[in-house]
Design a protein around this motif. Structure first.
Motif, PDB file in Angstrom:
ATOM      1  N   LEU A   1     139.812  14.370  61.489  1.00 50.43           N
ATOM      2  CA  LEU A   1     140.368  14.749  60.184  1.00 50.43           C
ATOM      3  C   LEU A   1     140.281  13.585  59.192  1.00 50.43           C
ATOM      4  N   HIS A   2     140.523  12.369  59.655  1.00 46.52           N
ATOM      5  CA  HIS A   2     140.372  11.198  58.784  1.00 46.52           C
ATOM      6  C   HIS A   2     138.918  11.119  58.286  1.00 46.52           C
ATOM      7  N   GLU A   3     137.967  11.243  59.214  1.00 50.12           N
ATOM      8  CA  GLU A   3     136.554  11.176  58.807  1.00 50.12           C
ATOM      9  C   GLU A   3     136.195  12.354  57.907  1.00 50.12           C
ATOM     10  N   MET A   4     136.837  13.476  58.144  1.00 50.12           N
ATOM     11  CA  MET A   4     136.598  14.625  57.282  1.00 50.12           C
ATOM     12  C   MET A   4     137.123  14.339  55.876  1.00 50.12           C
ATOM     13  N   GLY A   5     138.150  13.506  55.783  1.00 51.39           N
ATOM     14  CA  GLY A   5     138.619  13.069  54.470  1.00 51.39           C
ATOM     15  C   GLY A   5     137.507  12.331  53.741  1.00 51.39           C
ATOM     16  N   HIS A   6     136.837  11.403  54.447  1.00 50.22           N
ATOM     17  CA  HIS A   6     135.684  10.707  53.840  1.00 50.22           C
ATOM     18  C   HIS A   6     134.602  11.715  53.457  1.00 50.22           C
ATOM     19  N   LEU A   7     134.386  12.679  54.343  1.00 53.85           N
ATOM     20  CA  LEU A   7     133.347  13.692  54.109  1.00 53.85           C
ATOM     21  C   LEU A   7     133.656  14.474  52.830  1.00 53.85           C
TER      22      LEU A   7
ATOM     23  N   GLU B   1     140.047   4.208  49.431  1.00 49.76           N
ATOM     24  CA  GLU B   1     139.532   5.419  50.078  1.00 49.76           C
ATOM     25  C   GLU B   1     140.067   5.570  51.499  1.00 49.76           C
ATOM     26  N   GLU B   2     140.214   4.463  52.221  1.00 48.64           N
ATOM     27  CA  GLU B   2     140.703   4.566  53.604  1.00 48.64           C
ATOM     28  C   GLU B   2     142.128   5.137  53.649  1.00 48.64           C
ATOM     29  N   ASP B   3     142.951   4.769  52.679  1.00 47.09           N
ATOM     30  CA  ASP B   3     144.301   5.335  52.628  1.00 47.09           C
ATOM     31  C   ASP B   3     144.229   6.824  52.283  1.00 47.09           C
TER      32      ASP B   3
ATOM     33  N   SER C   1     138.433  -3.074  54.152  1.00 45.76           N
ATOM     34  CA  SER C   1     138.656  -1.862  53.355  1.00 45.76           C
ATOM     35  C   SER C   1     139.746  -0.985  53.971  1.00 45.76           C
ATOM     36  N   HIS C   2     140.023  -1.172  55.266  1.00 45.54           N
ATOM     37  CA  HIS C   2     141.122  -0.448  55.915  1.00 45.54           C
ATOM     38  C   HIS C   2     142.427  -1.217  55.737  1.00 45.54           C
ATOM     39  N   GLY C   3     143.526  -0.486  55.700  1.00 48.73           N
ATOM     40  CA  GLY C   3     144.820  -1.138  55.774  1.00 48.73           C
ATOM     41  C   GLY C   3     144.997  -1.758  57.157  1.00 48.73           C
TER      42      GLY C   3
END
Ligand code: ZN
Length: 280
Positions: free
Chosen positions: A45-51, A64-66, A118-120
């Motif tokens: 789901l996280h990667e789908m957020g990027h998608l 974007e990572e948040d 780029s990640h928290g």
């Protein structure tokens, strides 16, 4: 027994050091299986957020990572609808537990997330996710701050944080949803052959396949959003416990090594989660 007393073992664990390596075991307990499935689902789901950010060209305020974590977590709530039962809360806590373990586990310096990344930081992602979980229903989840160690100074405003994120995701769903129901999934789920370097890869893959969680995710994403092209969700051996979305190829990859990583972390947890969530 009060809700808190029932969950005291976890508080005890949180106060103590984490064992570095789980014992070898080729079978998976129900708790470990649930932990693997819950965190696989959230990872996708996280990667789908990027998608979605890439494919729908979504505007992004903040990092974007948040945003991907927020899209992923709200996606979990949307997938489960109004079915807020003990299994769902156990799944949410598995995800919170993962981020605490990821933050606190002994690890080489090279695996630490640097401040410039780029990640928290893992600790920040843990608190952010715990806050959204609690904020989703503070009355029913009043035991979450004490259980997870979410400070009251933050917890006090988590319902507002949840509503803010929910509003943004609902806006995206309204703006980019299909005009008509699409029956042909745009997402194809592909399982590559299990790699030889992942212990019990067949067992892990069999559990993921049997759950149909990822197929459901792909189907729901296809049915909900007007995606501009066919996409692939690929499970594969990558040599690293990772996951990513490649906007050039339109492929979302979940590495088998990450399933194994979830398993190793889960096996450092005693069997803590009760079959019935507190307060029910
Ligand atoms: Zn990401």
């Amino acid at each position: 027994m009060s809700p808190l007393r029932r969950w005291l073992p976890l508080l005890f664990l949180l106060a103590g050091p984490l064992p570095a390596e789980p014992p070898p075991n080729s079978s998976l307990s129900p708790d470990v299986t649930r932990f693997i499935l819950a965190n696989s689902e959230f990872t996708v789901l996280h990667e789908m957020g990027h998608l979605l950010i890439a494919e729908l060209d979504l505007p992004v305020l903040g990092r974007e990572e948040d945003a991907a974590d927020q899209l992923g977590l709200i996606g979990l709530f949307l997938l489960h609808g109004e079915q807020r039962d003990a299994d769902f809360y156990a799944k949410l806590l598995d995800i919170v537990d993962f981020w605490r373990l990821e933050w606190q586990r002994p690890k080489p310096a090279a695996e630490e997330v640097p401040a410039w990344d780029s990640h928290g930081l893992d600790a920040q992602r843990f608190y952010n996710i715990a806050c959204l979980v609690y904020g989703s229903d503070p009355e029913r989840l009043e035991w979450v701050p004490e259980l997870t160690g979410l400070p009251m100074e933050r917890a006090l405003y988590c319902d507002e944080e949840y509503q803010q994120v929910r509003k943004a995701v609902d806006w995206v769903r309204g703006r980019y949803r299909h005009a008509a129901i699409q029956t042909t999934p745009r997402f194809q789920v592909i399982y590559d052959p299990p790699p030889v370097n992942v212990p019990d890869a067949e067992v892990l893959i069999a559990q993921v396949r049997a759950s149909s969680n990822l197929e459901t995710l792909a189907r729901r994403a296809s049915a909900t959003f007007a995606l501009p092209r066919a996409l692939i969700l690929r499970l594969s051996g990558c040599g690293t416990p990772d996951a990513w979305y490649n906007r050039n190829t339109g492929e979302l990859t979940l590495c088998y090594e990450r399933l194994q990583h979830f398993r190793q972390l889960a096996e450092t947890l005693p069997r803590l989660h009760q079959p019935t969530a507190p307060g029910q």
